[in-house]
Write a protein that holds these residues in place. Structure first.
Motif, mmCIF file in Angstrom:
data_model
loop_
_atom_site.group_PDB
_atom_site.id
_atom_site.type_symbol
_atom_site.label_atom_id
_atom_site.label_comp_id
_atom_site.label_asym_id
_atom_site.label_seq_id
_atom_site.Cartn_x
_atom_site.Cartn_y
_atom_site.Cartn_z
ATOM 1 N N GLY A 275 63.903 34.083 117.875
ATOM 2 C CA GLY A 275 62.469 34.551 117.669
ATOM 3 C C GLY A 275 61.545 34.973 119.070
ATOM 4 N N LEU A 276 60.669 35.529 118.677
ATOM 5 C CA LEU A 276 59.721 35.942 119.724
ATOM 6 C C LEU A 276 58.284 35.569 119.276
ATOM 7 C CD1 LEU A 276 59.799 39.179 121.697
ATOM 8 C CD2 LEU A 276 57.650 38.507 120.551
ATOM 9 N N ARG B 261 58.359 25.257 118.156
ATOM 10 C CA ARG B 261 59.224 24.003 118.316
ATOM 11 C C ARG B 261 59.573 23.723 116.711
ATOM 12 N NH1 ARG B 261 60.633 20.748 121.601
ATOM 13 N NH2 ARG B 261 59.596 21.855 123.290
ATOM 14 N N PRO B 262 58.977 24.029 115.594
ATOM 15 C CA PRO B 262 59.668 23.624 114.362
ATOM 16 C C PRO B 262 61.045 24.500 114.065
ATOM 17 C CG PRO B 262 57.076 23.852 114.016
ATOM 18 C CD PRO B 262 57.648 24.352 115.538
ATOM 19 N N PHE B 263 61.246 25.648 114.640
ATOM 20 C CA PHE B 263 62.339 26.393 114.433
ATOM 21 C C PHE B 263 63.575 25.569 115.293
ATOM 22 C CE2 PHE B 263 58.863 28.848 112.933
ATOM 23 C CZ PHE B 263 59.426 29.435 112.084
ATOM 24 N N VAL C 235 68.046 29.580 119.596
ATOM 25 C CA VAL C 235 68.418 28.064 119.670
ATOM 26 C C VAL C 235 69.589 27.965 118.677
ATOM 27 C CG1 VAL C 235 66.974 27.462 117.900
ATOM 28 C CG2 VAL C 235 67.818 25.473 119.125
ATOM 29 N N PHE C 236 70.766 27.345 119.068
ATOM 30 C CA PHE C 236 71.905 27.348 118.417
ATOM 31 C C PHE C 236 72.243 25.822 117.614
ATOM 32 C CE2 PHE C 236 72.374 30.661 121.345
ATOM 33 C CZ PHE C 236 73.231 31.953 120.919
ATOM 34 N N THR D 84 60.798 25.819 105.227
ATOM 35 C CA THR D 84 59.617 25.307 105.479
ATOM 36 C C THR D 84 58.956 25.577 106.553
ATOM 37 O OG1 THR D 84 60.596 23.245 104.501
ATOM 38 C CG2 THR D 84 58.557 22.721 105.699
ATOM 39 N N ALA D 85 59.662 26.022 107.864
ATOM 40 C CA ALA D 85 59.176 26.199 109.018
ATOM 41 C C ALA D 85 58.431 27.513 108.930
ATOM 42 C CB ALA D 85 60.144 26.269 110.050
#
Length: 470
Positions: A279-280, A293-295, A225-226, A241-242
């Protein structure tokens, strides 16, 4: 070091003819067709001219090449995937032992192991193991060789769930400096196995690796995600936090970079500062959206490319951004927390990137990697939650010195005594090597070096010098 120095012009035609005749593989010399292609490596910053290149087709060739280098006093460079950042996979006026033709792989799905020869790349191993829904922590770029990556530790997309690559090394075959061919396991030469799990290429030529495998894929939930570069500080604070609640099945990193002219990014951001979170999720794919989703909500999103995909697709997703031939210099530092001071230092370094190819990577660690006791392997840096990997690149020599100095400064702000990661170390000075190992670990490695390579034949690496050379 006490390894004999090369003797220019001392290699007669008869001697070289005997070597060529004894090999099943290929002996390449400077006047041979294809020499320039054979001597080139992935990192364009290193342009060396070896006296000989031996392309090994089996263990017998490795034995002959090691014996020849030792008897003739030639510097010996061992090449697997040729991604060595400091250029250790080549050498001027010495012998390059090229393992690339040795790329055989055998998966045992019942035992959940894979045996792979030392010339294999991660794309080779992933293709074979994924046929059975199995995997081991591998490189983030699929053209990376398994050998150097494993011997230096191995941080990849499965590190939090499965540990480092070296944590999953259960056996190896190795040719030592004195010409012995040993099988190494917990039952045979266990001290040498300990050293191979993070001690680098100091102890011999590993001709095959046996890894423990884990159930992964074939579908995972992964991607990138950018965010706009102006939100870098907000992203880092939210990332801190995530990750605090991230399960082991999720490995992520933050990449502060410049947007490439990639088709998946809007044209209006090309060439501008951008921050990616990659991420994976290796748990159940249907749980991946919620877990990631938090990321994916850390700031206003430019584009979100997270989705279910084949594990092999995530393993190759970064390949186009890492072509062969660019000039590369890497630097690293482990750290414990993305606190205000660290975040501020990272933002300042990001604001001063010297060219669009330079990047700052913040990897989240812990999980299975952190639960391995520090003295269980030669890779002892287990108690840090993060590692900063700094990538300095340029298309050619122009601007490379400035990029390299920027990279050095970007890690030094985290503290002059910060531990470093062997595989992300751009030079081979003793201070950098000692920064990769605690004192007790370094001394244990040196003792093993004394046993298996007392003359330091294998010195083109992040070198652990034997006591006889001090």
């Amino acid at each position: 070091m006490t390894t004999a120095q090369p003797r220019p012009g001392a290699l007669g035609e008869a001697t070289l003819g005997e070597l060529a005749e004894a090999l099943r593989g290929e002996l390449i010399r400077p006047d041979d067709p294809g020499y320039d292609e054979a001597r080139s490596i992935w990192n364009g910053a290193h342009d060396r001219r070896p006296a000989l290149i031996v392309r090994c087709h089996g263990v017998a060739d490795v034995l002959k090449a090691v014996e020849f280098a030792r008897s003739e006093g030639l510097p010996l460079a061992v090449r697997g995937g040729a991604h060595s950042i400091p250029g250790f996979s080549t050498v001027d006026d010495g012998l390059v032992l090229d393992l690339s033709p040795m790329n055989g792989i055998r998966v045992d799905p019942a035992r959940r192991t894979v045996t792979a020869q030392g010339g294999c790349l991660w794309r080779d191993v992933d293709a074979e193991t994924q046929a059975f829904g199995l995997a081991v922590t591998g490189g983030l770029v699929s053209s990376t060789g398994i050998a150097g990556f494993t011997l230096g530790g191995g941080v990849g997309w499965l590190v939090r769930r499965c540990g480092l690559t070296c944590d999953n090394l259960v056996g190896a075959d190795i040719v030592t400096a004195d010409g012995r061919y040993l099988h190494v396991s917990e039952d045979e030469h266990p001290e040498l196995l300990w050293a191979l799990r993070g001690g680098g290429g100091n102890f011999g030529v590993v001709t095959s690796f046996e890894f423990r495998l884990h159930e992964v894929g074939p579908t995972v939930f992964a991607g990138l995600v950018f965010y706009h570069g102006e939100h870098a500080e907000q992203v880092l604070r939210g990332y801190r936090t995530a990750v605090s609640g991230a399960p082991d099945e999720l490995t992520t990193l933050v990449n502060m970079t410049t947007a490439p002219p990639a088709p998946f990014l809007p044209a209006e951001v090309h060439g501008k500062p951008i921050v990616a979170v990659a991420g994976l999720w290796s748990g159940r794919p249907e749980d991946g959206d919620a877990a990631t989703r938090p990321f994916r909500e850390l700031a206003p999103v430019v584009v979100d490319l997270f989705s279910p995909m084949p594990y092999t697709a995530m393993q190759t997703i970064l390949d186009p951004l890492w072509p062969r031939g660019m000039w590369n210099y890497f630097r690293s530092a482990f750290f414990d927390d993305l606190d205000d001071a660290t975040t501020g230092a990272l933002i300042r370094s990001y604001a001063n990137v010297p060219n669009p190819l330079t990047e700052l990577h913040v990897h989240h660690l812990g999980g299975a990697m952190g639960r391995v006791p520090a003295d269980a392997t030669a890779f002892a840096a287990r108690n840090h939650d993060f590692i900063l990997n700094v990538v300095a690149r340029s298309a050619d020599a122009d601007g490379f010195p400035a990029a390299r100095e920027w990279a050095r400064g970007a890690t030094e702000v985290l503290g002059p005594d910060a531990a470093t990661y062997v595989n992300f170390t751009g030079e081979g000075g003793e201070d950098r090597v000692r920064a990769a190992y605690p004192k007790d670990t370094y001394e244990r490695l040196a003792a093993i070096k004394d046993t298996y390579d007392p003359t330091n034949l294998f010195h083109l690496n992040q070198n652990i010098r034997p006591s006889t050379t001090h």
